[in-house]
Design a protein around this motif. Structure first.
Motif, PDB file in Angstrom:
ATOM      1  N   PRO A 223       0.787  -1.231   0.000  1.00 38.17           N
ATOM      2  CA  PRO A 223       0.000   0.000   0.000  1.00 38.17           C
ATOM      3  C   PRO A 223       0.821   1.285   0.000  1.00 38.17           C
ATOM      4  N   VAL A 224       2.082   1.215   0.399  1.00 32.22           N
ATOM      5  CA  VAL A 224       2.834   2.476   0.480  1.00 32.22           C
ATOM      6  C   VAL A 224       3.869   2.632  -0.643  1.00 32.22           C
ATOM      7  N   MET A 225       3.745   1.807  -1.679  1.00 31.08           N
ATOM      8  CA  MET A 225       4.679   1.965  -2.794  1.00 31.08           C
ATOM      9  C   MET A 225       3.858   2.172  -4.058  1.00 31.08           C
TER      10      MET A 225
ATOM     11  N   ARG B 129       6.525   1.653  -9.258  1.00 32.35           N
ATOM     12  CA  ARG B 129       7.754   1.184  -8.611  1.00 32.35           C
ATOM     13  C   ARG B 129       7.664  -0.286  -8.248  1.00 32.35           C
ATOM     14  N   GLN B 130       6.453  -0.746  -7.925  1.00 28.65           N
ATOM     15  CA  GLN B 130       6.313  -2.170  -7.603  1.00 28.65           C
ATOM     16  C   GLN B 130       6.563  -3.027  -8.838  1.00 28.65           C
ATOM     17  N   ILE B 131       6.140  -2.517  -9.989  1.00 28.93           N
ATOM     18  CA  ILE B 131       6.376  -3.280 -11.222  1.00 28.93           C
ATOM     19  C   ILE B 131       7.861  -3.261 -11.572  1.00 28.93           C
TER      20      ILE B 131
ATOM     21  N   ARG C 258      -0.116   7.724 -15.920  1.00 28.67           N
ATOM     22  CA  ARG C 258      -0.794   8.196 -14.728  1.00 28.67           C
ATOM     23  C   ARG C 258      -0.899   7.073 -13.689  1.00 28.67           C
TER      24      ARG C 258
ATOM     25  N   GLU D 139       2.111   6.314 -11.477  1.00 27.07           N
ATOM     26  CA  GLU D 139       2.368   7.152 -10.300  1.00 27.07           C
ATOM     27  C   GLU D 139       1.412   6.877  -9.148  1.00 27.07           C
ATOM     28  N   LEU D 140       0.319   6.177  -9.423  1.00 25.72           N
ATOM     29  CA  LEU D 140      -0.718   6.033  -8.399  1.00 25.72           C
ATOM     30  C   LEU D 140      -0.334   4.992  -7.349  1.00 25.72           C
ATOM     31  N   TYR D 141      -0.978   5.125  -6.185  1.00 21.74           N
ATOM     32  CA  TYR D 141      -0.817   4.123  -5.144  1.00 21.74           C
ATOM     33  C   TYR D 141      -1.975   3.140  -5.211  1.00 21.74           C
TER      34      TYR D 141
ATOM     35  N   HIS E 238      -4.297   2.107  -3.337  1.00 22.24           N
ATOM     36  CA  HIS E 238      -5.636   2.444  -2.854  1.00 22.24           C
ATOM     37  C   HIS E 238      -6.348   3.407  -3.788  1.00 22.24           C
ATOM     38  N   GLU E 239      -5.603   3.992  -4.719  1.00 20.54           N
ATOM     39  CA  GLU E 239      -6.206   4.993  -5.593  1.00 20.54           C
ATOM     40  C   GLU E 239      -6.829   4.398  -6.851  1.00 20.54           C
ATOM     41  N   VAL E 240      -6.690   3.076  -7.004  1.00 18.93           N
ATOM     42  CA  VAL E 240      -7.246   2.468  -8.212  1.00 18.93           C
ATOM     43  C   VAL E 240      -8.333   1.466  -7.841  1.00 18.93           C
TER      44      VAL E 240
END
Lengths: 354, 316, 278
Positions: C105-107, C111-113, C146, C149-151, C153-155
């Protein structure tokens, strides 16, 4: 949860706007909390004592002084008016004069507070630097010997009276072994050569390149800061362990393993980064705890900080000084809470975008 | 009890059912059986935890010592022999030595257990109900009542507890009763938070709706149906807080704001032993060990209770 | 068909507990080529544990044994931890059930990909970014820059699961284990995700193990189906022959499927037989 669609503003701008909104909310909370703090101290200082004037000037004051003070402080006004005046004065940093030192309370506090900050900061640093890795490793090797040690450290830290442990430490490491400096911040011989600038002695000695004073200050700081560090460590390591256990059982850890990440990266980069969010609050609470614990530790170590100032004033029924000190520590508490809340929001993207 | 009150446990229906099986039955025939069964399971979980048992033993020992202090204490806790028994080291006559007033330290510790228990029990029975009431009302009522009550709770939570207690005792005057009041006033907010969280969880559950539909008043719902549900987590929290209460009380005593001389309060005993720490260290050391032991007992007991009553958070 | 990608023989997963040993998986055997294998069963049947055992992701307390557990000819059981880790993400990957919990949740998603890619290949940051963006496009995200850049929880759930698939497939694995990849999603989104998974698996010629409780979904999506009950495979059957399933448990599951227009009263209930679990 917000669902992405193409019509929404860019995430950064949305985050910025919500940050402003939450800042305003914070401001209201801070103001209300601060007023609450003043209300409580007002209540303690003016309502509980049978004659608050005596509580302010002390019961040995002559009758004309009592009457003059009663006039000056506006004690003949109704309570609500008194409270308004009280708040106005408190906001401008006027807590009245100390009976004991005859200085304005604020002047006294400015002089003694750096000593307390120096000690509490060092203690929290020690606690966090050692406590977080210990807690992480205890959680990773749950049930192992390190976990047991963290458990014992925690149990003792939660159970031992800090002033008693301080006394024993002084007895053993100062009186018997003579490994460290004794009570106070610096040896008496330095009182003539060493001039405080900021009030943070460690910093002052570095600025003045007075290395012999620096060493002496360290020897005095060592025992109380290690002691406070121990209490901070007990709390921080135990909480870190618990947060880490919670994070390590989450599904995203399984996903990170499935990605082929190393255990080290999973623990320190993913799990700890997530645990850091609540940990900020814990570290802030620990710092606040050391600040208020100063009333006990400073008494033991004759450390001339705010805690000792408050307890000395207590023993002399110097209510202005006691309540002034209480308000200052309370204000710092509020500030720490605010800071940790803000930091929490910065660290956790979920609260950022709300 | 209730309308369908089945207060008497039925005789063991089938004679071959052992008491243990009756307790662990997954088809209890009465409320009492279900309750006893649950308590039994919790007890077994608790008893498996050796550290928790040690905690329980320490606390039981404290209670026992406090009750039978008159029988146990070899000397008077308040009157010493200034002429011949001042600051004696531990010996056969005085197991833990004597203090500067020539009083037997062991006897003072034994009587001091009464003061410790007194403070802990009083704080718990003052602070816990306040927190429970504020929390459940706040959680059940919601809306502006909740907002106001929680704001007040948050304000108290943001205060420095120890310093506030100090200031309060300074205004009220030193003494053990005032110390109790000061500690109680500063320790209810966490209980209110816990009670509110529990209340919010059950507020909209079906069985509370059912009670509401049957025409129960909000007061009845809160008192009879919500408060009992908050009890187990509250008891755990209060037990875990006991150590903190003891330490705060001892701290107040150490600063001379708690129990007044010649009462054998452990914190005050450390304070008076402080002057002789260099040569007669046992005077200050012994009461500290007593405080440590009792706090440890409450911490171990609290941990064990939490693990037994709330297995979700165990090990954390 | 090519040589087997995965060979599993007599796989067992056990958990020692206070009250005794729990056998989650009891002697599961199958081989897998570059095909789609469905594993179906109710919760607790051991289907997820089978998938995790292949990746070496069972809980630390679990004991995993097998007569044979080979991936592309390499013995997974005797392989060292580091070697096995190099396989994970690079050659065998896994898509988990709910993106709400399975993404950090905090990355940020991007960046996770990138993290998967940079764990397995030495690539520059900018190249990793390019490839992550391309991967996001491959899972049919319209505005990859876009979303990058999202986290999490935003999707939405569907978007999150696409990101999950992108994260797991970016290093180009040969075998994908999908553990209930659509169960946490809305029905309308489920089909989209399946279509994306389908085209990627087909396109890259991957092997797929699709773990699900949904027999119909599995039969429409996979070539072959293993039906598990109480830790055992009770039936192995080609998806197209499902209607001729022999085992009463499979038949029971099939009977539970509702049909439009048919009156179903009373609702059929699975009558369990003790001997299935033997």
């Amino acid at each position: 949860m917000s669902v992405v669609s193409d019509t929404q503003p860019a995430p950064r701008r949305r985050r910025a706007r919500s940050l402003v909104k939450s800042l305003l909310g914070f401001l209201v909370v801070v103001i209300v909390t601060y007023l609450g703090l003043l209300a409580v101290t007002f209540f303690i200082g003016r309502v509980i004592p049978i004659d608050p004037v005596l509580a302010v000037v002390g019961d040995r004051a002559p009758a004309n002084v009592v009457e003059r003070t009663r006039q000056e402080l506006g004690f003949n006004e109704p309570l609500t008016t008194q409270f308004v005046i009280y708040v106005q004065k408190a906001l401008s940093g006027d807590f009245g004069r100390s009976v004991l030192t005859t200085n304005p309370v604020m002047t006294d506090i400015k002089r003694v507070f750096p000593a307390t900050i120096e000690l509490a900061t060092l203690g929290t640093l020690i606690g966090a630097i050692l406590g977080i890795p210990l807690g992480v490793l205890a959680a990773v090797r749950r049930g192992g010997w390190l976990d047991q040690i963290v458990r014992i450290i925690g149990l003792i830290g939660y159970s031992v009276p800090i002033f008693w442990l301080g006394l024993l430490a002084l007895l053993i490491f100062y009186a018997r072994l003579q490994w460290v400096g004794g009570p106070g911040r610096i040896d008496v011989v330095y009182e003539y050569t060493f001039t405080p600038i900021t009030g943070f002695y460690l910093l002052d000695s570095i600025i003045q390149r007075d290395w012999s004073a620096f060493g002496n200050i360290i020897s005095h700081l060592a025992l109380p800061s290690l002691l406070l560090g121990y209490f901070s460590l007990a709390y921080i390591s135990r909480m870190t362990r618990s947060f880490m256990l919670n994070e390590l059982s989450q599904e995203y850890i399984v996903a990170a393993r499935a990605k082929g990440l190393s255990e080290r990266r999973i623990i320190w980069r993913h799990a700890l980064r997530n645990a850091a969010v609540p940990l900020v609050t814990v570290i802030a609470l620990s710092y606040a705890g050391l600040l208020e614990g100063s009333v006990l530790t400073e008494t033991v170590f004759a450390w001339p900080g705010l805690g000792l100032y408050i307890t000395n004033s207590l023993q002399n029924a110097d209510m202005n000084a006691v309540l002034g000190g209480t308000i200052v520590i309370g204000s710092v508490f509020i500030a720490i809470n605010l800071l940790s809340d803000l930091l929490y929001r910065l660290l956790d993207p979920r609260t950022r975008a709300r | 009890m209730s309308v369908m009150g089945n207060t008497t446990p039925p005789p063991l229906a089938e004679p071959q059912l052992s008491r243990r099986e009756w307790l662990l039955s997954d088809r209890p025939t009465s409320r009492t059986q279900a309750k006893l069964g649950r308590a039994y399971v919790a007890w077994r979980r608790f008893a498996e935890n050796r550290l928790a048992l040690i905690g329980l033993i320490i606390i039981l020992a404290l209670v026992l010592v406090a009750i039978s202090a008159d029988l146990l204490a070899p000397y008077s806790p308040t009157i010493g022999n200034l002429a011949t028994a001042r600051l004696l080291p531990p010996s056969w006559e005085h197991w833990l030595g004597t203090d500067d007033q020539g009083r037997d330290i062991l006897s003072r510790l034994i009587y001091g257990s009464r003061l410790t228990l007194y403070v802990v029990v009083l704080v718990a029975i003052i602070a816990a109900p306040i927190g429970l009431l504020i929390g459940t009302v706040s959680g059940y009522a919601g809306g502006w009542v909740d907002a106001v009550l929680m704001r007040i709770t948050d304000i108290f939570l943001a205060f420095p507890k120890l310093v506030l207690a100090l200031a309060l005792v300074a205004a009220l005057g030193p003494g053990i009763e005032n110390a109790v009041i000061a500690i109680a006033v500063t320790s209810w907010p966490p209980y209110a938070r816990i009670a509110r969280a529990e209340t919010m969880q059950v507020r909209n559950s079906d069985y509370i709706s059912a009670v509401r539909l049957m025409g129960a008043s909000p007061i009845r719902i809160v008192l009879r149906h919500i408060m009992p549900l908050c009890m187990s987590s509250l008891i755990v929290r209060v037990t875990l807080d006991m150590a903190g209460i003891i330490l705060t009380a001892a701290g107040l005593g150490f600063l001379g704001l708690g129990a007044q001389p010649p009462l054998p309060e452990w914190g005050a005993m450390i304070a008076s032993g402080r002057r002789f720490i260099l040569d007669q260290w046992w005077v200050a050391a012994a009461p500290g060990v007593a405080i440590l032991l009792v706090s440890l007992g409450f911490n171990l007991l609290g941990d064990g209770l939490r693990d037994a009553l709330d297995p979700r958070s165990s090990g954390q | 068909m090519s040589a087997p990608l995965l060979e599993v023989q007599n796989l067992a997963v056990r958990f020692p507990t206070r009250t005794g040993r729990v056998d989650a998986v009891r002697g599961v055997s199958f081989t897998l080529g570059r095909e789609r294998l469905g594993i179906v069963g109710e919760s607790g049947s051991g289907k997820s544990q089978t998938g995790r055992a292949i990746l070496g992701l069972t809980a630390p307390s679990a004991q995993v044994t097998a007569d044979r557990l080979r991936f592309d000819g390499q013995d997974l059981l005797t392989m060292g931890d580091a070697e096995r880790r190099r396989l994970r993400g690079k050659r065998i990957a896994m898509v988990l059930q709910d993106p709400k919990y399975s993404l950090d949740p905090v990355m940020s998603i991007g960046r996770q990909i990138m993290e998967t890619l940079r764990t397995h290949e030495r690539v520059s940051r900018s190249e990793a970014r390019e490839r992550a963006l391309a991967m996001l496009e491959a899972v049919q995200i319209r505005d990859p820059k876009r979303v990058f850049e999202l986290y999490p929880h935003e999707v939405s759930g569907g978007m999150g699961q696409r990101a999950m698939i992108a994260m797991m497939l970016i290093a180009g694995p040969e075998l994908l284990i999908a553990d209930e990849p659509t169960s946490a999603l809305d029905v309308t989104v489920q089909l989209e995700i399946l279509a994306i998974l389908d085209s990627l698996v087909r396109h890259k010629g991957m092997g797929l193990i699709f773990v699900s409780h949904d027999l119909r979904l599995v039969s429409s999506f996979c070539d072959r189906v293993l039906v598990m009950y109480a830790g055992r495979v009770v039936e192995e059957i080609a998806a197209r022959d499902l209607s001729q399933a022999q085992h009463p448990y499979t038949r029971g599951l099939l009977n539970c499927m509702p049909e439009i227009g048919a009156s179903r009263h009373p609702l059929p209930v699975l009558e369990r037989q003790a001997e299935w679990a033997r």
